[in-house]
Design a protein around this motif. Structure first.
Motif, PDB file in Angstrom:
ATOM      1  N   GLY A  29       5.686   3.079   4.891  1.00  0.00           N
ATOM      2  CA  GLY A  29       5.127   1.786   5.317  1.00  0.00           C
ATOM      3  C   GLY A  29       4.372   2.013   6.617  1.00  0.00           C
ATOM      4  O   GLY A  29       4.629   2.987   7.332  1.00  0.00           O
ATOM      5  N   GLU A  30       3.454   1.104   6.901  1.00  0.00           N
ATOM      6  CA  GLU A  30       2.549   1.325   8.038  1.00  0.00           C
ATOM      7  C   GLU A  30       3.263   1.698   9.326  1.00  0.00           C
ATOM      8  O   GLU A  30       2.795   2.538  10.087  1.00  0.00           O
ATOM      9  CB  GLU A  30       1.620   0.122   8.233  1.00  0.00           C
ATOM     10  N   SER A  54      -0.130   0.127  11.488  1.00  0.00           N
ATOM     11  CA  SER A  54      -0.775  -1.193  11.427  1.00  0.00           C
ATOM     12  C   SER A  54      -1.925  -1.264  10.423  1.00  0.00           C
ATOM     13  O   SER A  54      -2.580  -2.287  10.316  1.00  0.00           O
ATOM     14  CB  SER A  54      -1.247  -1.692  12.809  1.00  0.00           C
ATOM     15  N   ARG A  75       0.846  -6.995   2.172  1.00  0.00           N
ATOM     16  CA  ARG A  75      -0.115  -7.481   3.179  1.00  0.00           C
ATOM     17  C   ARG A  75      -1.563  -7.192   2.786  1.00  0.00           C
ATOM     18  O   ARG A  75      -2.481  -7.455   3.556  1.00  0.00           O
ATOM     19  CB  ARG A  75       0.223  -6.862   4.543  1.00  0.00           C
ATOM     20  N   GLU A 127       9.704  -5.000  -6.513  1.00  0.00           N
ATOM     21  CA  GLU A 127       8.942  -5.831  -5.579  1.00  0.00           C
ATOM     22  C   GLU A 127       9.542  -7.238  -5.537  1.00  0.00           C
ATOM     23  O   GLU A 127       9.750  -7.865  -6.576  1.00  0.00           O
ATOM     24  CB  GLU A 127       7.468  -5.861  -6.017  1.00  0.00           C
ATOM     25  N   ALA A 128       9.781  -7.710  -4.317  1.00  0.00           N
ATOM     26  CA  ALA A 128      10.384  -9.038  -4.161  1.00  0.00           C
ATOM     27  C   ALA A 128       9.407 -10.163  -4.509  1.00  0.00           C
ATOM     28  O   ALA A 128       9.788 -11.183  -5.080  1.00  0.00           O
ATOM     29  CB  ALA A 128      10.873  -9.211  -2.721  1.00  0.00           C
ATOM     30  N   VAL A 177      15.356  -6.680  -3.500  1.00  0.00           N
ATOM     31  CA  VAL A 177      16.506  -5.777  -3.365  1.00  0.00           C
ATOM     32  C   VAL A 177      17.394  -6.351  -2.259  1.00  0.00           C
ATOM     33  O   VAL A 177      16.905  -6.680  -1.169  1.00  0.00           O
ATOM     34  CB  VAL A 177      16.019  -4.354  -2.996  1.00  0.00           C
ATOM     35  N   ALA A 225      -3.730  -0.220   6.392  1.00  0.00           N
ATOM     36  CA  ALA A 225      -3.447   0.054   4.980  1.00  0.00           C
ATOM     37  C   ALA A 225      -3.594   1.540   4.673  1.00  0.00           C
ATOM     38  O   ALA A 225      -2.928   2.044   3.766  1.00  0.00           O
ATOM     39  CB  ALA A 225      -4.390  -0.764   4.103  1.00  0.00           C
ATOM     40  N   ALA A 273       0.825  -1.215   0.000  1.00  0.00           N
ATOM     41  CA  ALA A 273       0.000   0.000   0.000  1.00  0.00           C
ATOM     42  C   ALA A 273       0.858   1.264   0.000  1.00  0.00           C
ATOM     43  O   ALA A 273       0.559   2.230  -0.724  1.00  0.00           O
ATOM     44  CB  ALA A 273      -0.919  -0.013   1.230  1.00  0.00           C
ATOM     45  N   ALA A 274       1.939   1.270   0.780  1.00  0.00           N
ATOM     46  CA  ALA A 274       2.780   2.467   0.872  1.00  0.00           C
ATOM     47  C   ALA A 274       3.534   2.711  -0.426  1.00  0.00           C
ATOM     48  O   ALA A 274       3.579   3.843  -0.936  1.00  0.00           O
ATOM     49  CB  ALA A 274       3.763   2.327   2.036  1.00  0.00           C
ATOM     50  N   CYS A 327      -5.453  -7.214   4.812  1.00  0.00           N
ATOM     51  CA  CYS A 327      -6.413  -6.206   5.294  1.00  0.00           C
ATOM     52  C   CYS A 327      -7.778  -6.414   4.656  1.00  0.00           C
ATOM     53  O   CYS A 327      -7.888  -6.774   3.479  1.00  0.00           O
ATOM     54  CB  CYS A 327      -5.898  -4.797   5.023  1.00  0.00           C
ATOM     55  N   GLY A 328      -8.812  -6.200   5.483  1.00  0.00           N
ATOM     56  CA  GLY A 328     -10.178  -6.348   5.000  1.00  0.00           C
ATOM     57  C   GLY A 328     -11.048  -5.138   5.353  1.00  0.00           C
ATOM     58  O   GLY A 328     -11.992  -4.821   4.651  1.00  0.00           O
ATOM     59  N   TRP A 329     -10.706  -4.454   6.441  1.00  0.00           N
ATOM     60  CA  TRP A 329     -11.549  -3.364   6.927  1.00  0.00           C
ATOM     61  C   TRP A 329     -10.936  -2.013   6.599  1.00  0.00           C
ATOM     62  O   TRP A 329      -9.748  -1.785   6.859  1.00  0.00           O
ATOM     63  CB  TRP A 329     -11.746  -3.481   8.444  1.00  0.00           C
ATOM     64  N   PHE A 355       8.943 -12.285   2.522  1.00  0.00           N
ATOM     65  CA  PHE A 355       9.148 -10.855   2.257  1.00  0.00           C
ATOM     66  C   PHE A 355       8.236  -9.968   3.110  1.00  0.00           C
ATOM     67  O   PHE A 355       8.160  -8.765   2.897  1.00  0.00           O
ATOM     68  CB  PHE A 355       8.953 -10.559   0.767  1.00  0.00           C
TER      69      PHE A 355
HETATM   70  C1  LIG Z   1      -4.276 -10.813   8.419  1.00  0.00           C
HETATM   71  C2  LIG Z   1      -4.174  -9.310   8.316  1.00  0.00           C
HETATM   72  C3  LIG Z   1      -5.292  -8.535   8.526  1.00  0.00           C
HETATM   73  C4  LIG Z   1      -5.212  -7.145   8.423  1.00  0.00           C
HETATM   74  N1  LIG Z   1      -6.353  -6.402   8.562  1.00  0.00           N
HETATM   75  C5  LIG Z   1      -6.318  -5.082   8.304  1.00  0.00           C
HETATM   76  C6  LIG Z   1      -7.522  -4.342   8.201  1.00  0.00           C
HETATM   77  O1  LIG Z   1      -8.625  -4.895   8.335  1.00  0.00           O
HETATM   78  N2  LIG Z   1      -7.430  -3.019   7.920  1.00  0.00           N
HETATM   79  C7  LIG Z   1      -6.229  -2.389   7.711  1.00  0.00           C
HETATM   80  O2  LIG Z   1      -6.197  -1.192   7.436  1.00  0.00           O
HETATM   81  N3  LIG Z   1      -5.063  -3.086   7.793  1.00  0.00           N
HETATM   82  C8  LIG Z   1      -5.081  -4.408   8.066  1.00  0.00           C
HETATM   83  N4  LIG Z   1      -3.936  -5.131   8.046  1.00  0.00           N
HETATM   84  C9  LIG Z   1      -2.647  -4.430   7.917  1.00  0.00           C
HETATM   85  C10 LIG Z   1      -2.359  -3.924   6.511  1.00  0.00           C
HETATM   86  O3  LIG Z   1      -2.579  -4.982   5.596  1.00  0.00           O
HETATM   87  C11 LIG Z   1      -0.918  -3.438   6.455  1.00  0.00           C
HETATM   88  O4  LIG Z   1      -0.674  -2.495   7.480  1.00  0.00           O
HETATM   89  C12 LIG Z   1      -0.549  -2.762   5.126  1.00  0.00           C
HETATM   90  O5  LIG Z   1      -1.055  -3.492   4.036  1.00  0.00           O
HETATM   91  C13 LIG Z   1       0.966  -2.623   5.053  1.00  0.00           C
HETATM   92  O6  LIG Z   1       1.360  -1.997   3.845  1.00  0.00           O
HETATM   93  P1  LIG Z   1       2.879  -1.585   3.637  1.00  0.00           P
HETATM   94  O7  LIG Z   1       2.979  -0.997   2.288  1.00  0.00           O
HETATM   95  O8  LIG Z   1       3.352  -0.790   4.801  1.00  0.00           O
HETATM   96  O9  LIG Z   1       3.721  -2.938   3.731  1.00  0.00           O
HETATM   97  P2  LIG Z   1       3.662  -4.282   2.859  1.00  0.00           P
HETATM   98  O10 LIG Z   1       2.284  -4.567   2.425  1.00  0.00           O
HETATM   99  O11 LIG Z   1       4.379  -5.310   3.667  1.00  0.00           O
HETATM  100  O12 LIG Z   1       4.529  -3.925   1.567  1.00  0.00           O
HETATM  101  C14 LIG Z   1       5.923  -4.035   1.531  1.00  0.00           C
HETATM  102  C15 LIG Z   1       6.308  -4.735   0.247  1.00  0.00           C
HETATM  103  O13 LIG Z   1       7.735  -4.849   0.211  1.00  0.00           O
HETATM  104  C16 LIG Z   1       8.063  -6.069  -0.408  1.00  0.00           C
HETATM  105  N5  LIG Z   1       9.451  -6.434  -0.075  1.00  0.00           N
HETATM  106  C17 LIG Z   1       9.928  -7.001   1.049  1.00  0.00           C
HETATM  107  N6  LIG Z   1      11.258  -7.180   0.978  1.00  0.00           N
HETATM  108  C18 LIG Z   1      11.647  -6.700  -0.225  1.00  0.00           C
HETATM  109  C19 LIG Z   1      12.899  -6.592  -0.888  1.00  0.00           C
HETATM  110  N7  LIG Z   1      14.036  -7.017  -0.334  1.00  0.00           N
HETATM  111  N8  LIG Z   1      12.926  -6.043  -2.134  1.00  0.00           N
HETATM  112  C20 LIG Z   1      11.791  -5.594  -2.727  1.00  0.00           C
HETATM  113  N9  LIG Z   1      10.581  -5.682  -2.146  1.00  0.00           N
HETATM  114  C21 LIG Z   1      10.504  -6.204  -0.897  1.00  0.00           C
HETATM  115  C22 LIG Z   1       7.033  -7.041   0.135  1.00  0.00           C
HETATM  116  O14 LIG Z   1       6.916  -8.198  -0.669  1.00  0.00           O
HETATM  117  C23 LIG Z   1       5.779  -6.176   0.149  1.00  0.00           C
HETATM  118  O15 LIG Z   1       5.035  -6.325  -1.043  1.00  0.00           O
HETATM  119  C24 LIG Z   1      -3.985  -6.525   8.130  1.00  0.00           C
HETATM  120  C25 LIG Z   1      -2.850  -7.301   7.902  1.00  0.00           C
HETATM  121  C26 LIG Z   1      -2.940  -8.682   7.981  1.00  0.00           C
HETATM  122  C27 LIG Z   1      -1.722  -9.513   7.688  1.00  0.00           C
END
Ligand SMILES: Cc1cc2nc3c(=O)[nH]c(=O)nc-3n(C[C@H](O)[C@H](O)[C@H](O)COP(=O)(O)OP(=O)(O)OC[C@H]3O[C@@H](n4cnc5c(N)ncnc54)[C@H](O)[C@@H]3O)c2cc1C
Length: 419
Positions: free
Chosen positions: A377-378, A386, A42, A34-35, A195, A388, A14-15, A57-59, A346
């Motif tokens: 990132g979150e 925590s 997530r 993206e890895a 990366v 999206a 998402a970020a 994430c669902g909500w 990842f």
């Molecule tokens: C079961 C579950 C339920 C959830 N429920 C909710 C909800 O209801 N509502 C809500 O708002 N949030 C919820 N969340 C949390 C939400 O999904 C996350 O906070 C959000 O999606 C995180 O986004 P991000 O971009 O910070 O990180 P990420 O989604 O982790 O993105 C980081 C990306 O970096 C990539 N990466 C990692 N290492 C490397 C590398 N070396 N090189 C290149 N790429 C790499 C990963 O593959 C990933 O795609 C839930 C999470 C889970 C697991």
């Protein structure tokens, strides 16, 4: 692969997607690396017999101020405003109404004690009443909200989230993960390319992957805190404080286990059961989300860690449901999906929480280095971590920071399009 771009975004969750959309808008040259083999991180919607199921994430938390809510209609997605079933036990199964009231009151008074915690105390478990009847319930609720137990939870961090949450929670008929993936359409994303290092010389960055090195003026790193703290990406030594901050914001664990249910009409749509209100290690089961013939189990914290480590999560959930509905339900349940977020190489967990005394780590993690390496990132959000939408906002903030600090100086690589 070798390339030279203005900005590299590491991670297409998402970020990363939010950051990339903003940078593309202003015409910078960009590579999103993206890895994994899909976008979203997530955020991940799968389909079972045509029905979307969110495994991450669902909500749409804080839905009326959530930027994904605003984007959804433009991207062709439909918002569902049905109230979440949390806190109400379907037919009071295994959890009499009077106990539900007592448990909710115990949670409210625990939160009140957290708000009044003495200045020197930042460990949530210290505010549990010794031997309190509902302590296991409080631990279970903490596992759903924070992915962790109360002894590992910073009070100040927890309250920063609780105070910012508007309590309005909506969903997306087509799936939250599908929305976030749709938002990535058209972005220059390379999949399956972890990366392994980011190196900095006087003027440019080198982003090292197994498929080649990309040179860039700036990078936005969006990987999860557990990935960052693991050292999977070698960073300039000066970023030691960032890596250390990431280790003080570990990912909790939340997993989902989803069943298709036969004769669904016997269950009311969008209701819920808690597996065992007297155990910290118990699942919460959403019955017939959106009226669909599904049960979505949510198993978190220590229970999820144990079940990922060896025991059978599907069997655990079936046992809990059979304990409430009778053994006949076993024949009606067909497992359709199960997550193991801690084992996902990842990602390595679900969402971040601050360890006691470590709430300052979020600001340290979010601070840019040398006007060239930025973090999003979150976990970088001080209030909406925590989630999206927190991730989205940090991605946008990092993109704006890149734009303001780099406008005329270091983004001068050959691929620059804005002259
Ligand atoms: C079961 C579950 C339920 C959830 N429920 C909710 C909800 O209801 N509502 C809500 O708002 N949030 C919820 N969340 C949390 C939400 O999904 C996350 O906070 C959000 O999606 C995180 O986004 P991000 O971009 O910070 O990180 P990420 O989604 O982790 O993105 C980081 C990306 O970096 C990539 N990466 C990692 N290492 C490397 C590398 N070396 N090189 C290149 N790429 C790499 C990963 O593959 C990933 O795609 C839930 C999470 C889970 C697991």
């Amino acid at each position: 692969m070798s390339a030279d771009v203005d900005v590299v975004v590491v991670g297409a969750g998402a970020a990363g997607i939010a950051a990339a959309r903003r940078l593309t808008e202003v015409g910078l040259s960009l590579a999103v690396i993206e890895a994994g083999d899909r976008v979203g991180g997530r955020a991940w919607t799968i389909r079972h017999e045509g029905l979307p199921i969110d495994l991450g994430c669902g909500w749409l938390h804080s839905a009326e101020r959530n930027p994904w809510t605003a984007l959804a209609p433009d991207l062709g997605f439909t918002i569902d405003r049905t109230l979440p079933p949390w806190g109400r036990q379907f037919r009071n199964l295994g959890f009499p109404a009077s106990d539900q009231m007592a448990a909710r009151a115990a949670f409210a008074s625990f939160e009140q004690r957290l708000r009044q915690a003495p200045a020197g105390s930042d460990r949530a478990a210290d505010l549990l009443e010794e031997g309190g009847t509902w302590n296991p319930y409080l631990e279970a609720v903490s596992s759903y909200i924070n992915g962790t137990d109360l002894k590992s939870l910073s009070i100040r961090d927890y309250l920063a989230f609780a105070d910012a949450d508007t309590g309005v929670n909506w969903r997306l008929i087509e799936g939250y993960g599908a929305l976030i993936a749709r938002a990535a359409a058209g972005l220059p994303i390379s999949l399956g390319m972890p990366v392994s290092a980011i190196e900095a010389d006087q003027s440019r960055l080198a982003i090292v992957t197994g498929s080649g090195t990309i040179r860039a003026g700036a990078a936005i790193i969006t990987v999860s805190t557990d990935v960052l703290a693991s050292g999977a990406i070698r960073l300039p030594a000066a970023l030691g404080d960032h890596v250390e901050a990431a280790s003080r914001l570990p990912l909790g664990l939340a997993d989902k286990v989803v069943f298709a249910i036969d004769r669904p009409d016997e269950l009311e749509p969008d209701t819920q059961v808690l597996g065992n209100p007297h155990s910290a290690k118990t699942g919460s089961y959403h019955l017939r989300p959106f009226g669909r013939p599904l049960i979505e189990g949510f198993i978190c914290g220590a229970a999820a860690r144990e079940l990922e480590a060896g025991e059978d999560m599907v069997a655990f959930a079936q046992d809990e449901l059979a304990g409430l509905f009778g053994t006949g339900i076993r024949r009606r349940l067909k497992p359709v999906a199960q997550t193991r977020w801690a084992k996902s190489p990842f990602i390595r967990g679900s969402y971040s929480h601050a360890l006691p005394g470590c709430t300052d780590a979020r600001a340290i993690l979010a601070s840019p280095w040398d006007e060239r390496i930025f973090f999003a990132g979150e976990a970088c959000s001080t209030q909406d971590f925590s989630t999206a939408h927190g991730a989205y906002q940090t991605g946008l903030d990092a993109a704006e920071a890149v734009l303001s600090s780099h406008h005329s100086t270091r983004l001068g690589g050959p691929a620059r399009r804005d002259g």
